[in-house]
Design a protein around this motif. Structure first.
Motif: not given
Length: 171
Positions: A127-141
């Protein structure tokens, strides 16, 4: 020579631990901005008690600017990134996306959206625990961004279904 090599190896190992992720930096900026705002308010109260009208106007302006800075920092921290917002960020922060030759204990597969995959491919250790760090879109549920070699896969980990794939995400 041996001491030099050992020192270089220790420095190389310590560098990733020293690096601060972007989200922590942003949270720190918000905290510092809020602290500055409290200080400006304190100075404004002192100007209202002991200063003249010019001092009060100057301090009110400083409080307005501090509030604006807090709003901007909170907005940056909470920004929702689109699917391709990471591309421009990656070009300016290449070292963040250069994670070396990463290999999983299984062979490479090109996953497509809608495919069902085995839990071994999206286990918690990928898992990528901090997707914000890579500017990935937020995930749901029940969704998670998962690293698969140099690709990033968005997986519904309850059902094992691939939702999205970004190929060649890492260098």
């Amino acid at each position: 020579m041996r001491k030099f090599v050992l020192t270089a190896l220790m420095a190389a190992v310590a560098m990733p631990a020293i690096a601060v992720p972007a989200s922590a930096q942003s949270q720190r900026e918000v905290r510092e901005s809020r602290q500055d705002l409290r200080e400006e308010r304190r100075e404004m109260r002192q100007a209202q008690r002991y200063g003249d009208g010019r001092d009060v106007r100057r301090e009110r302006r400083d409080v307005r600017q501090a509030r604006q800075e807090v709003r901007e920092d909170v907005r940056d921290r909470n920004r929702v990134y689109g699917r391709n917002d990471w591309r421009a960020y990656r070009n300016t922060n290449r070292n963040l996306y250069a994670r070396g030759n990463w290999n999983a204990p299984f062979r490479y597969n090109q996953f497509r959206a809608g495919a069902r995959i085995a839990p071994a491919f999206y286990g918690q250790r990928y898992w990528i625990n901090d997707p914000w760090r890579y500017r990935l879109p937020q995930v749901r549920g029940n969704q998670r961004w998962v690293r698969h070699y140099n690709d990033v896969v968005l997986v519904d980990y309850r059902r094992g279904i691939v939702i999205d794939t970004i190929r060649g995400f890492y260098f």
